[in-house]
Design a protein around this motif. Structure first.
Motif, PDB file in Angstrom:
ATOM      1  N   ASP A  62     -13.920  -6.340  -1.528  1.00  0.00           N
ATOM      2  CA  ASP A  62     -14.489  -5.498  -0.474  1.00  0.00           C
ATOM      3  C   ASP A  62     -14.152  -6.041   0.911  1.00  0.00           C
ATOM      4  O   ASP A  62     -13.874  -5.267   1.842  1.00  0.00           O
ATOM      5  N   GLN A  91     -10.672  -5.084   1.720  1.00  0.00           N
ATOM      6  CA  GLN A  91     -10.570  -3.635   1.916  1.00  0.00           C
ATOM      7  C   GLN A  91     -11.080  -3.245   3.308  1.00  0.00           C
ATOM      8  O   GLN A  91     -10.479  -2.407   3.988  1.00  0.00           O
ATOM      9  N   GLN A  92     -12.182  -3.868   3.725  1.00  0.00           N
ATOM     10  CA  GLN A  92     -12.711  -3.578   5.059  1.00  0.00           C
ATOM     11  C   GLN A  92     -11.737  -4.027   6.145  1.00  0.00           C
ATOM     12  O   GLN A  92     -11.561  -3.355   7.162  1.00  0.00           O
ATOM     13  N   GLU A 139      -8.924  -1.512   6.404  1.00  0.00           N
ATOM     14  CA  GLU A 139      -9.352  -0.311   7.120  1.00  0.00           C
ATOM     15  C   GLU A 139      -9.392  -0.571   8.625  1.00  0.00           C
ATOM     16  O   GLU A 139      -8.917   0.246   9.424  1.00  0.00           O
ATOM     17  N   THR A 193      -8.817  11.044  11.933  1.00  0.00           N
ATOM     18  CA  THR A 193     -10.158  10.996  11.346  1.00  0.00           C
ATOM     19  C   THR A 193     -11.245  11.119  12.420  1.00  0.00           C
ATOM     20  O   THR A 193     -12.422  11.182  12.100  1.00  0.00           O
ATOM     21  N   HIS A 229      -7.777   6.469   3.920  1.00  0.00           N
ATOM     22  CA  HIS A 229      -8.771   6.166   2.881  1.00  0.00           C
ATOM     23  C   HIS A 229      -9.341   7.476   2.332  1.00  0.00           C
ATOM     24  O   HIS A 229      -9.683   8.390   3.110  1.00  0.00           O
ATOM     25  N   PRO A 230      -9.462   7.607   1.007  1.00  0.00           N
ATOM     26  CA  PRO A 230      -9.974   8.856   0.418  1.00  0.00           C
ATOM     27  C   PRO A 230     -11.315   9.305   0.993  1.00  0.00           C
ATOM     28  O   PRO A 230     -11.563  10.511   1.114  1.00  0.00           O
ATOM     29  N   ASP A 231     -12.173   8.347   1.375  1.00  0.00           N
ATOM     30  CA  ASP A 231     -13.474   8.710   1.932  1.00  0.00           C
ATOM     31  C   ASP A 231     -13.361   9.395   3.294  1.00  0.00           C
ATOM     32  O   ASP A 231     -14.317  10.010   3.764  1.00  0.00           O
ATOM     33  N   ARG A 232     -12.192   9.256   3.944  1.00  0.00           N
ATOM     34  CA  ARG A 232     -12.020   9.788   5.299  1.00  0.00           C
ATOM     35  C   ARG A 232     -11.052  10.986   5.351  1.00  0.00           C
ATOM     36  O   ARG A 232     -10.822  11.545   6.424  1.00  0.00           O
ATOM     37  N   GLN A 240     -11.399  14.017   4.253  1.00  0.00           N
ATOM     38  CA  GLN A 240     -12.011  15.290   4.616  1.00  0.00           C
ATOM     39  C   GLN A 240     -12.205  15.401   6.131  1.00  0.00           C
ATOM     40  O   GLN A 240     -12.148  16.514   6.686  1.00  0.00           O
ATOM     41  N   TYR A 245      -2.254   6.697  -1.336  1.00  0.00           N
ATOM     42  CA  TYR A 245      -3.027   7.378  -2.366  1.00  0.00           C
ATOM     43  C   TYR A 245      -2.103   8.339  -3.112  1.00  0.00           C
ATOM     44  O   TYR A 245      -1.170   8.897  -2.536  1.00  0.00           O
ATOM     45  N   LEU A 254     -10.673  18.847  -2.047  1.00  0.00           N
ATOM     46  CA  LEU A 254     -10.748  18.400  -0.657  1.00  0.00           C
ATOM     47  C   LEU A 254     -10.661  19.577   0.307  1.00  0.00           C
ATOM     48  O   LEU A 254     -11.459  19.710   1.239  1.00  0.00           O
TER      49      LEU A 254
END
Length: 287
Positions: free
Chosen positions: A31, A34-35, A38, A138, A164-167, A169, A220, A230
Motif C-alpha cells: 500500500d 501504491q500511494q 499515485e 481526474t 488508477h481504476p478508482d479514478r 470515472q 490497466y 464505467l
C-alpha cells in the motif's frame, strides 16, 4: 487482420503456461508503494517523456481509418468538427489527424507538462487549428480550457489505462461536461490478456488487471464488461464495445505475439426537446 469478438466472451484463450504465470503472480505491491506511485504519477510520466523525447510512439496514421466515426459523425461533408484528444502525449495522433482532415479544430491535453511542451515545439503546431494545454483529467481542469458542451468528438486513446481504476470515472465525468449532447467518445486501449500484461514480472501487480512498469508508469487491462459499466454508470450510452485482435511480428527475434485491444464508442444522450403544452381543447373554448 483484426478479428472482433462478441461482448461477454473471454478476451482470448490463454496457454497453460500463461495461466500458470498469472496464478503465480498474485502478490500485490505494498500500500505504501501504491500511494507513492499515485502521488508521483505526473513526475513518472514527465520522466518518461524526458527519456524518450518524441521518439517512443509512432505517428498514428491509422486513427481515421480505424475510427470512421471521425468522418461519419458529420451532418454534412465539410462540417467543421471540434475534437478533444484527452491524453495527447507528444502529438503522435494529433498531428496526423490535423494533416488528414482540414476541417477539424482540436483541443489536446496531457498530464505531463513536458509532453505538452513537445507538442508546442512541433513545427506543425498551429494555434489556429489546435489548442494544447496541461491538464489532470481526474480534476475539474478541463472546463478551464474547453467550454461546456462544445466538443463533437472526444478521443481517449491509450489514456484511461494509465489512471488508477478508482479514478477512471472522474475522467469520464469531466469529459462528459465538455461533450455536446448526442456526441461520442471514441476509445481504444489495452484489453485483458494483451501480451503486454503477460510480460510483467512478479512484484508488478497493483490490483486486478492493474500493473506498474519499471519506470513507475502504470497500466490497466480492460474487459468489455468493466469498460461498459464505467461509461454507462457515468450516463453514457453504449454504441459499440468490442475486442480487436492483432499479431505483432518481430522478424529479428522470430516472435509473433498476440495483442488485445478494446475499441469502443459511447454516446452522451441527446437532449430531448421539452414537450410543448397543448393548446386549449374545444371544450375549454368560450363560445
Amino acid at each position: 487482420m483484426a478479428s472482433l469478438q462478441r461482448k461477454g466472451l473471454q478476451a482470448r484463450m490463454l496457454s497453460s503456461e500463461e495461466e500458470e504465470k498469472l496464478k503465480r503472480d498474485q502478490a500485490l505491491v505494498s500500500d505504501f508503494k501504491q500511494q507513492k506511485l499515485e502521488k508521483e504519477a505526473q513526475k513518472n510520466w514527465d520522466l518518461f517523456y524526458k527519456r524518450n523525447s518524441t521518439n517512443f510512439f509512432k505517428d498514428r496514421h491509422w486513427t481515421t481509418r480505424e475510427f470512421e466515426e471521425l468522418r461519419s459523425c458529420r451532418e454534412f461533408e465539410d462540417e467543421k468538427l471540434t475534437v478533444l484528444e484527452a491524453g495527447c502525449g507528444v502529438g503522435n495522433c494529433l498531428f496526423p489527424l490535423l494533416e488528414e482532415d482540414l476541417n477539424i479544430f482540436a483541443y489536446a491535453c496531457d498530464f505531463s507538462p513536458r509532453a505538452v511542451e513537445y507538442v508546442k515545439q512541433n513545427p506543425s503546431y498551429n494555434t489556429e487549428r489546435c489548442k494544447v494545454f496541461q491538464c489532470d483529467l481526474t480534476k475539474d481542469d478541463l472546463l478551464e480550457h474547453v467550454p461546456s458542451e462544445s466538443v463533437d468528438v472526444v478521443m481517449l486513446i491509450f489514456v484511461l489505462s494509465a489512471i488508477h481504476p478508482d479514478r477512471m470515472q472522474l475522467v469520464l465525468q469531466n469529459v462528459y461536461k465538455v461533450l455536446k449532447p448526442g456526441k461520442c467518445v471514441l476509445f481504444r486501449d489495452y484489453g485483458l490478456y494483451d501480451h503486454a500484461m503477460l510480460r510483467f514480472k512478479a512484484g508488478s501487480k497493483l490490483g486486478e488487471n492493474f500493473y506498474v512498469r519499471q519506470d513507475g508508469t502504470r497500466s490497466y487491462f480492460f474487459t468489455d464488461e468493466f469498460l461498459a459499466q464505467l461509461f454507462t454508470d457515468t450516463g453514457y450510452e453504449e454504441v459499440i464495445n468490442e475486442y480487436v485482435f492483432r499479431e505483432t511480428v518481430n522478424k529479428k527475434e522470430g516472435l509473433c505475439v498476440p495483442r488485445v485491444f478494446l475499441q469502443s464508442k459511447f454516446r452522451k444522450p441527446p437532449k430531448h426537446p421539452a414537450p410543448t403544452s397543448p393548446g386549449p381543447g374545444p371544450e375549454s373554448q368560450v363560445l
